[in-house]
Design a protein around this motif. Structure first.
Motif, PDB file in Angstrom:
ATOM      1  N   PRO A  54      45.583  31.317  44.403  1.00 30.96           N
ATOM      2  CA  PRO A  54      44.924  31.203  43.015  1.00 30.96           C
ATOM      3  C   PRO A  54      43.665  32.118  42.646  1.00 30.96           C
ATOM      4  O   PRO A  54      42.837  32.293  43.658  1.00 30.96           O
ATOM      5  N   GLY A  55      43.561  32.688  41.485  1.00 33.83           N
ATOM      6  CA  GLY A  55      42.705  33.671  41.170  1.00 33.83           C
ATOM      7  C   GLY A  55      43.110  35.076  41.262  1.00 33.83           C
ATOM      8  O   GLY A  55      42.296  35.884  40.906  1.00 33.83           O
ATOM      9  N   GLU A  82      46.116  36.319  35.425  1.00 31.23           N
ATOM     10  CA  GLU A  82      45.695  35.569  36.573  1.00 31.23           C
ATOM     11  C   GLU A  82      46.483  34.577  37.166  1.00 31.23           C
ATOM     12  O   GLU A  82      46.982  33.747  36.050  1.00 31.23           O
ATOM     13  N   ASP A  84      47.306  30.935  38.528  1.00 33.81           N
ATOM     14  CA  ASP A  84      46.409  29.514  38.434  1.00 33.81           C
ATOM     15  C   ASP A  84      46.873  28.663  39.681  1.00 33.81           C
ATOM     16  O   ASP A  84      46.489  27.469  39.651  1.00 33.81           O
ATOM     17  N   THR A  89      48.474  33.229  33.918  1.00 32.91           N
ATOM     18  CA  THR A  89      47.736  33.044  32.815  1.00 32.91           C
ATOM     19  C   THR A  89      47.232  34.372  32.151  1.00 32.91           C
ATOM     20  O   THR A  89      46.647  35.006  32.887  1.00 32.91           O
ATOM     21  N   LYS A  91      44.262  36.385  30.884  1.00 36.94           N
ATOM     22  CA  LYS A  91      42.609  36.463  31.369  1.00 36.94           C
ATOM     23  C   LYS A  91      42.020  37.245  30.237  1.00 36.94           C
ATOM     24  O   LYS A  91      41.041  37.060  29.747  1.00 36.94           O
TER      25      LYS A  91
END
Length: 132
Positions: A54-55, A82, A84, A89, A91
């Protein structure tokens, strides 16, 4: 009914003994075992290593037509996405390829400046491809 063992395939080091099934090579110590006997924590560690973290960021070109390589249209705006843990999603939006690179790799400019100041020197000697 009579059964006969088939010869080992060409290039192999011998036949697998009957009843052993596939063998799995583990990363922690190089031991081998049957995959059905692999401990759950070993399997979970291997799976975790394969999953996207994630990230994590990626960029997508906002240009008409199918996605192409980043260098094809460097002036097109980029959508920064990004991960998650379940989906990508939105950014932010970058104005071009260079801005997207700065967002995706924030420390790359300082590293590039350090590398550019270092110039390797040739050692003594007459190599085959050196100019005299």
């Amino acid at each position: 009914m009579r059964t006969t063992a088939l010869p080992a395939p060409r290039g192999s080091r011998g036949a697998v003994p009957p009843g052993t099934g596939r063998v799995l090579h583990l990363l922690d110590g190089g031991t081998t075992m049957n995959p059905e006997d692999e401990p759950l924590d070993h399997w979970a560690a291997r799976r975790e290593g394969r999953l996207r973290k994630p990230g994590e960021l990626k960029s997508v070109t906002l240009a008409p037509g199918p996605q192409q390589a980043a260098h094809v249209n460097p002036d097109a705006p980029r959508l920064i996405l990004e991960w998650d843990g379940y989906q990508w999603t939105t950014k932010t939006v970058a104005e071009n390829y260079a801005a997207a690179c700065r967002i995706l790799n924030p420390g790359a400019e300082t590293q590039a400046a350090q590398v550019a100041s270092h110039t390797p020197r040739l050692g003594k000697g007459t190599g085959r491809h050196r100019k005299s």
